[in-house]
Design a protein around this motif. Structure first.
Motif, mmCIF file in Angstrom:
data_model
loop_
_atom_site.group_PDB
_atom_site.id
_atom_site.type_symbol
_atom_site.label_atom_id
_atom_site.label_comp_id
_atom_site.label_asym_id
_atom_site.label_seq_id
_atom_site.Cartn_x
_atom_site.Cartn_y
_atom_site.Cartn_z
ATOM 1 N N ASN A 45 10.024 7.043 -1.758
ATOM 2 C CA ASN A 45 10.251 7.810 -0.604
ATOM 3 C C ASN A 45 9.507 7.925 0.481
ATOM 4 N N VAL A 46 8.279 7.020 0.250
ATOM 5 C CA VAL A 46 7.260 6.924 1.431
ATOM 6 C C VAL A 46 7.808 5.998 2.453
ATOM 7 N N LYS A 47 7.190 7.433 3.464
ATOM 8 C CA LYS A 47 7.717 6.812 4.906
ATOM 9 C C LYS A 47 6.682 5.357 6.163
ATOM 10 N N VAL A 48 7.202 4.080 6.557
ATOM 11 C CA VAL A 48 6.031 4.579 7.901
ATOM 12 C C VAL A 48 6.398 4.326 9.027
ATOM 13 N N GLU A 57 -2.450 -1.755 9.135
ATOM 14 C CA GLU A 57 -1.034 -1.687 8.543
ATOM 15 C C GLU A 57 -0.277 -2.940 9.541
ATOM 16 N N ALA A 58 -0.812 -2.941 9.828
ATOM 17 C CA ALA A 58 0.217 -3.876 11.128
ATOM 18 C C ALA A 58 0.901 -5.155 10.499
ATOM 19 N N VAL A 59 -0.182 -6.110 9.688
ATOM 20 C CA VAL A 59 -0.552 -6.699 8.934
ATOM 21 C C VAL A 59 0.491 -6.919 7.322
ATOM 22 N N SER A 60 0.488 -5.580 7.063
ATOM 23 C CA SER A 60 0.827 -5.662 5.821
ATOM 24 C C SER A 60 2.330 -4.990 5.807
ATOM 25 N N THR A 144 12.312 -13.777 15.837
ATOM 26 C CA THR A 144 11.113 -12.776 16.569
ATOM 27 C C THR A 144 12.307 -11.421 15.819
ATOM 28 N N ILE A 145 11.136 -10.856 15.715
ATOM 29 C CA ILE A 145 11.596 -9.016 15.616
ATOM 30 C C ILE A 145 10.407 -8.610 15.597
ATOM 31 N N SER A 146 10.605 -7.181 16.741
ATOM 32 C CA SER A 146 9.661 -6.182 16.758
ATOM 33 C C SER A 146 9.231 -5.708 15.404
ATOM 34 N N LYS A 147 8.191 -4.823 15.573
ATOM 35 C CA LYS A 147 7.644 -4.031 14.421
ATOM 36 C C LYS A 147 8.437 -3.088 13.893
ATOM 37 N N SER A 148 8.669 -2.139 14.638
ATOM 38 C CA SER A 148 10.080 -0.954 14.185
ATOM 39 C C SER A 148 11.501 -1.213 13.922
ATOM 40 N N GLU A 149 11.335 -2.252 14.300
ATOM 41 C CA GLU A 149 12.752 -3.189 13.616
ATOM 42 C C GLU A 149 11.716 -2.971 12.032
ATOM 43 N N MET A 150 11.438 -4.054 11.528
ATOM 44 C CA MET A 150 10.591 -3.951 10.818
ATOM 45 C C MET A 150 10.745 -2.877 9.664
ATOM 46 N N ALA A 151 9.746 -1.658 10.347
ATOM 47 C CA ALA A 151 9.661 -0.209 9.535
ATOM 48 C C ALA A 151 11.034 -0.255 9.801
ATOM 49 N N ASN A 152 11.938 -0.279 10.040
ATOM 50 C CA ASN A 152 13.364 0.325 9.275
ATOM 51 C C ASN A 152 14.027 -0.235 7.977
ATOM 52 N N TYR A 153 13.773 -1.433 8.605
ATOM 53 C CA TYR A 153 13.953 -2.285 7.124
ATOM 54 C C TYR A 153 13.179 -1.705 5.725
ATOM 55 N N VAL A 154 11.862 -1.954 6.263
ATOM 56 C CA VAL A 154 11.237 -1.885 4.861
ATOM 57 C C VAL A 154 10.991 0.001 4.231
ATOM 58 N N ASN A 155 11.833 1.120 5.343
ATOM 59 C CA ASN A 155 11.646 2.128 5.202
ATOM 60 C C ASN A 155 13.229 2.854 3.999
ATOM 61 N N GLY A 158 12.939 1.148 0.793
ATOM 62 C CA GLY A 158 11.941 2.586 0.041
ATOM 63 C C GLY A 158 10.647 1.455 -0.360
ATOM 64 N N GLN A 159 9.966 0.616 0.490
ATOM 65 C CA GLN A 159 9.244 -0.807 0.148
ATOM 66 C C GLN A 159 7.754 0.239 0.630
ATOM 67 N N GLY A 160 7.897 1.483 2.048
ATOM 68 C CA GLY A 160 6.952 2.114 2.400
ATOM 69 C C GLY A 160 5.855 2.492 1.615
ATOM 70 N N LYS A 161 5.272 2.867 0.276
ATOM 71 C CA LYS A 161 4.281 2.437 -0.173
ATOM 72 C C LYS A 161 3.502 1.723 -0.490
ATOM 73 N N LEU A 162 3.878 0.778 -0.240
ATOM 74 C CA LEU A 162 3.477 -1.022 0.000
ATOM 75 C C LEU A 162 3.169 -1.548 0.665
ATOM 76 N N VAL A 163 3.436 -1.106 1.931
ATOM 77 C CA VAL A 163 2.829 -1.443 3.272
ATOM 78 C C VAL A 163 1.557 -0.363 2.630
ATOM 79 N N ASN A 164 1.750 0.719 2.781
ATOM 80 C CA ASN A 164 0.167 1.895 2.660
ATOM 81 C C ASN A 164 -0.662 1.116 1.974
#
Length: 349
Positions: A45-48, A57-60, A144-155, A158-164
């Motif tokens: 349930n971790v969100k980025v 954090e960005a490269v992750s 080409t994609i924005s990092k905000s759209e990447m975060a939405n997809y990752v969240n 359910g992969q936010g914990k992996l980013v952290n």
């Protein structure tokens, strides 16, 4: 040295249409990879949040998104990085024949340091993604994609914990000057005492990355690597390697006037830290600078339009007076050009 460091950074047809930028790029992305059929790690349930990300954090985030979205080598690298550690090497984008060189830096993402041809470039908030990149061969973007759209997809996945988790051990290695400047590097440790070097300075992780300013009627950019400082103005760009200077060597005035030493150390900076006004500042001076206070930098959080925003503060002079404020995007820098903050120390005119 002259004054004057953004950096980086989606399930269903609707997100594909809204999130991946122009259609030409999406065709390349869709043809090169069917959507990943398996998650990189178990869901959590971790969100980025993509706002004000550190370089690590960005490269992750980018690595996790690409592993999920494109699978293949990106997924294998992301999984391996959980064991070996995530590392991104910074090169001039001219090193490769990329269809979009971004802001001039190519980010080569690796697990443990060995290149696998997984590269991205950055245009403000947008990230251009590549794979199978090799020198002297043309490479076409996956998307080409924005990092905000990447975060939405990752969240969503359910992969936010992996980013952290990846960010906690990620390394950013600036190789644009030909040296490996990571904290793990020993080849450029600066401990050889040549010309008074007595070690390197590790730039704080929150300071690393690219920062933009439109203060003083001029656009400028500052980029901090782990041990480097790059200032880019309208017509020039210089990179300085940061070292500690032996105090005894610095007391010999002849060292400052020796032409051979001046030439050999023209890209070196004497770096040190000091505390003032509740902040820890990084001070940088020319290696053979024997007068003046140099330039000092710290990261602070300011309130802009009701939001908490990290900024890089540049200051100098005897009173360490603020001369410019840098932001993590060019747009924000232009929107806040010459803005004054109540908690910063400006020289009274």
């Amino acid at each position: 040295m002259n004054k004057k460091i953004g950096f980086l950074m989606v399930t269903g047809m609707g997100l594909l249409l809204a999130g991946c930028g122009n259609q030409a790029n999406n065709k390349a992305a869709n043809s090169s990879s069917a959507s990943s059929s398996s998650l990189l790690v178990a869901k959590s349930n971790v969100k980025v949040n993509s706002d004000n990300m550190s370089p690590q954090e960005a490269v992750s985030l980018i690595s996790t998104y690409c592993g999920l979205r494109y699978g293949g080598n990106w997924a294998a690298m992301a999984k391996e990085a959980q064991k070996e550690g995530l590392q991104v090497n910074l090169y001039p984008s001219s090193k490769y024949q990329l269809s979009d060189g971004g802001q001039g830096v190519a980010y080569d993402v690796t697990a443990g340091g060995k290149s696998q041809g997984l590269v991205y470039t950055v245009n403000n908030d947008d990230v251009n993604i590549y794979q199978n990149v090799k020198e002297n061969q043309k490479s076409t973007k996956l998307a080409t994609i924005s990092k905000s759209e990447m975060a939405n997809y990752v969240n969503q996945e359910g992969q936010g914990k992996l980013v952290n988790d990846l960010a906690a051990k990620a390394q950013v290695v600036d190789k644009r000057s030909g040296d490996s400047n990571s904290s793990a590097s020993t080849s450029n440790s600066g401990n050889d005492h040549k010309y008074g070097r007595s070690g390197t300075i590790d730039v704080p992780s929150e300071m690393q990355g690219t920062w933009y300013s439109a203060d003083n009627d001029a656009d400028s950019t500052i980029t901090f690597g782990p041990r480097t400082f790059t200032y880019s103005g309208e017509n020039s760009s210089t990179t300085t390697q940061l070292f500690k200077q032996d105090s005894e060597w610095g007391e010999d005035e002849d060292n400052y006037t020796n032409e051979g030493i001046q030439n050999a150390t023209k890209n070196w900076g004497k770096a040190s830290f000091f505390n003032m006004d509740g902040s820890r500042w990084l001070n940088i001076r020319g290696w053979v600078q024997n007068a003046g206070d140099g330039s000092s930098y710290t990261v602070k959080t300011e309130t802009i339009d009701g939001k908490q925003v990290k900024v890089l503060v540049s200051a100098g002079g005897a009173g360490n007076w603020v001369d410019a404020v840098y932001y993590q995007s060019k747009d924000m820098a232009q929107q806040n050009a010459d803005k004054k903050f109540d908690d910063l120390n400006y020289q009274i005119e």
